[in-house]
Write an enzyme that holds these catalytic residues in place. Structure first.
Site: not given
Length: 323
Positions: A98, A298
């Site tokens: 991320d 994610h």
């Protein structure tokens, strides 16, 4: 596996670490902590590496500078340089997920002597745009697509973190749910939302914890963000245009060290960063691995720890990666 605090040049940094051998540094993203890497720290230590996962600047047990300008990309890279030195090492492999991925990419881009290889998750390298700052480009993208406002644009507001701080448990639960691979189509976030809404308000109130997230693990996040707040983490986003201005010296620079990139097939970040996956090899010529994990979202190192660990260890064992 243990936690300790290390005083570096500019910060007191809290780290999760285990093992001995070549250093591997693991950089988390938003809204996470060093504990998001537990499965990787354990696997790396077992394989003969010294795995270190810090709480990054503004997060968890690490110092939280008050000045928004203190969260720029060069500060974040500098923190990792300081940490490697404080650990008594002269080089390492850097891994980022991320927001930690851009930090890891820039570690390799600016200090290839120190960061000898890079493994990024979820966010591909995004080269500096010579045509202007990124927030204007994001606003134009949102307008062209007719999708509403991108959450990153809203995060530029000075009070954007307050929506998270109003109820940290609800905000975190919704964030983990909305970007998870197990969340059904139509309930995942796209990252875009209508005018007048917030990232949190657009996620269903009945959002549940992802299958991989235990209640005990979740309570660790809630405790950390309830104590430390969200201003520092959101300040990372508020420095995007400043990062652009401060990295003109890196215009057109390539990542020359061995590199790897892994992303979940259903990662919502691909809605607004995915185009860079197709040109990643152009910017990282020694790209050894590029994998899309079917069905994953994610939070890939926590959703699919066995697969990520396998890919990571395979990369580390390649010639020229880890000493």
């Amino acid at each position: 596996m243990h936690t300790r605090q290390i005083q570096t040049d500019r910060l007191k940094q809290q780290v999760l670490e285990a093992g001995s051998g070549p250093l591997v540094l693991l950089i988390h993203g938003f809204p996470e902590l060093g504990i998001s890497w537990r499965a990787q720290v354990e696997a790396l230590a077992a394989a003969g590496y010294h795995a270190v996962a810090p709480d990054m600047r503004g997060y968890g047990g690490t110092d939280k500078p008050a000045d928004t300008a203190g969260y720029g990309i060069l500060d974040l890279v500098g923190d990792m340089v300081d940490l490697v030195r404080a650990l008594g090492e002269t080089s390492c492999v850097v891994i980022g997920h991320d927001w930690g991925a851009p930090v890891a990419w820039h570690c390799a881009l600016t200090r290839p002597d120190l960061f000898r290889a890079v493994f990024a998750l979820s966010v591909p390298f995004q080269p500096r745009r010579p045509t202007g700052p990124p927030t204007a480009a994001m606003a134009a993208l949102s307008k062209r697509a007719g999708l509403g406002q991108l959450y990153i644009s809203q995060f530029q507001a000075a009070d954007a973190h307050q929506a998270f701080e109003a109820d940290p448990a609800a905000a975190l639960r919704k964030a983990f749910y909305a970007y998870d691979g197990a969340t059904p189509d139509g309930r995942q976030s796209t990252g875009f939302f209508p005018e007048g809404e917030t990232f949190i308000s657009t996620i269903p109130d009945d959002a549940t914890l992802p299958p991989w997230m235990s209640e005990a693990h979740f309570r660790e996040y809630v405790a950390a963000f309830s104590a430390g707040g969200f201003k520092g983490p959101v300040d990372w986003y508020r420095n995007l245009d400043g990062n652009w201005a401060g990295t003109a010296f890196l215009q057109d620079a390539r990542i020359r060290v061995p590199a790897a990139f892994v992303v979940g097939e259903r990662d919502p970040v691909r809605h607004y960063a995915g185009a860079h996956e197709a040109i990643l090899k152009d910017w990282a010529p020694d790209l050894r691995t590029q994998v899309v994990v079917p069905g994953a979202g994610h939070w890939i190192q926590q959703e699919r720890p066995d697969e990520v660990n396998r890919l990571l260890l395979d990369f580390l064992r390649q010639p020229g990666v880890a000493a």
